[in-house]
Scaffold this active site. Structure first.
Site: not given
Ligand SMILES: *Cc1c(COP(=O)(O)O)cnc(C)c1O
Length: 466
Positions: A112
């Site tokens: 993120k």
């Molecule tokens: C947010 C997140 C996901 C999922 O990603 P999306 O874009 O919501 O599909 C997967 N793995 C981790 C570690 C995350 O923080």
């Protein structure tokens, strides 16, 4: 570049407006009216460029003239300079035809950071130009909150309030938020669940007077700018593996469908992606959809990969809109049926179009632990439980042998030590640059699950944790 809403009723906006708005005011999500397209030669020209250089190339058609090119370049550089690896998003070969794309070298050790670090820089630039200040509020069960805080801390134009459920996040995740000592960062521990936190945030946005006086803003995963930033690493990794000549496929640990939608966007822009594989945990609505078209709601169950404990993937709406040929009626009917009946209704051709590109597989906790163990035993690499679901889903996709599969590794194993220890009996160490959070003092305010109390707290100009 113009952006339109998937529900067809909100005004057409430019990049700056889309970024500040987040959600469209008809309840839809913004998407580009037309997609930039790169030719084979243009994609070839990305070979050998650095991550920020590729980012500039991929992002600039979307940002357009909202931020001038030299400022874009400066901000992109700033956004990725705090990553703990010089390649920003390094590829690591796992096996013949399988590589791991390490997306966890950012300041909070999860993917993120790729979107939020850039969004923080872009927000500040645009707000300063407009002479505005915003109050960002958000709810988090873990990863998003810390990534948003890291992206917004010490910015003059932003105050950020993050609500987390008291005693219900992992210690590492809480400490990543509460040990930040910036004046504009405010952590609130709500005496309630994550859903309570989300309801409080929704309540604040519904209160028009509060929303307007505080100039509320959100940085949740429906913000177009976040998707945009994530398109970049599909290009950088594909090119590094020899695309466009080499066939590449991606396996993506999926929750809200934002990350894998960025892969779909890269494909639309001309990157020859052979397959997009959706890895989910036991919350398997996406597997049911891509396998048989069954998009029906079931209650969320907690798993070892909590960032994917989701049954309503908000960004799926963007895919639906695109596969329907930008037909907002299809989206409106689908979303209304999902809301009212718990079952999404859509024209049958949507499913076959989706199946040409996507494959999905749900992976339960037991299998997740088995994969973490086998990757440790076979390759001496510790992986986190989210990454494990994608490795397993990727195997099940049984791609042809000439396809290079890239598994997106979305979190550092040290963010989810319990699962890793259970699988391998080995404790994943936090990188040196984060180890201080384990004994730094924590700052947060405990509040009851009460909208008025939370809004009162946010209204006080002097609340600060620094
Ligand atoms: C947010 C997140 C996901 C999922 O990603 P999306 O874009 O919501 O599909 C997967 N793995 C981790 C570690 C995350 O923080």
């Amino acid at each position: 570049m113009e952006y339109i809403s998937t529900r067809g009723e909100a005004p057409v906006l430019n990049f700056e407006e889309v970024m500040l708005a987040g959600l469209a005011d008809d309840g839809g999500l913004y998407v580009p009216l037309e997609w930039p397209k790169f030719s084979t030669d243009e994609i070839l020209s990305l070979r050998g460029l650095s991550y920020p250089e590729i980012a500039e190339y991929v992002i600039s058609p979307f940002v357009d003239n909202a931020i001038d090119v030299s400022t874009q370049r400066k901000l992109i550089k700033l956004a990725y300079q705090n990553f703990g690896h010089s390649s920003v998003a390094p590829l690591r070969r796992l096996d013949k035809n399988v590589s791991i794309l390490e997306l966890f070298h950012g300041p909070t050790l999860a993917f993120k950071d790729f979107a939020l670090q850039l969004l923080g820089c872009f927000f500040e630039e645009v707000l300063r130009k407009r002479g505005e200040r915003v109050t960002i509020v958000g709810a988090t069960s873990g990863d998003t909150g810390s990534a948003a805080i890291e992206a917004c801390k010490n910015r003059d134009t932003i105050d950020i309030f993050i609500l987390h459920p008291d005693q219900r996040t992992s210690e590492i995740q809480r400490r990543q938020m509460t040990t930040v000592t910036a004046k504009n960062v405010h952590n609130i521990a709500i005496q309630g669940t994550f859903d309570d936190c989300q309801d409080l945030v929704k309540g604040m946005f519904r209160d028009r007077k509060f929303r307007e006086t505080m100039n509320l803003s959100a940085v949740n995963s429906i913000n177009w700018a976040r998707i945009m930033a994530q398109i970049v690493y599909y290009f950088s990794s594909a090119v590094a593996l020899g695309a466009p000549e080499t066939k590449v496929a991606y396996s993506v640990p999926t929750g809200n469908f934002g990350d894998v939608f960025a892969g779909y966007a890269a494909k639309k822009m001309g990157l020859p992606i052979y397959k997009l594989i959706v890895g989910t945990n036991s919350n398997d609505i996406l597997e049911r959809f891509f396998e048989s078209g069954d998009m029906s709601y079931r209650a969320v169950v907690p798993t070892l990969s909590p960032a994917m404990d989701i049954q309503v993937s908000s960004n799926f709406e963007r895919l639906l809109f695109d596969l329907a040929g930008n037909d907002a009626d299809v989206v409106n009917t689908a979303m209304a049926s999902f809301r009212d009946l718990g079952l999404m209704k859509y024209p049958p051709e949507i499913l076959s179009l989706a199946q040409e590109i996507f494959y999905a597989s749900s992976v339960d906790d037991e299998e997740t632990l088995r994969v973490i163990k086998s990757i440790w035993e076979d390759f001496d690499i510790l992986i986190d439980p989210h990454t494990a679901t994608a490795i397993s889903a990727g195997k099940k996709a049984s791609l042809e042998s000439e396809v290079e599969m890239v598994v997106l590794s979305t979190a550092h194993p040290a963010k989810f030590p319990d699962a890793v220890i259970r699988a391998t009996a080995k404790k994943p160490e936090l990188p040196q640059r984060l180890s201080h959070i384990l004994d730094a003092p924590e700052f947060y305010t405990k509040l009851p699950n009460d909208l008025e109390a939370v809004m009162d707290h946010i209204r006080q100009p002097a609340t600060s944790q620094g």
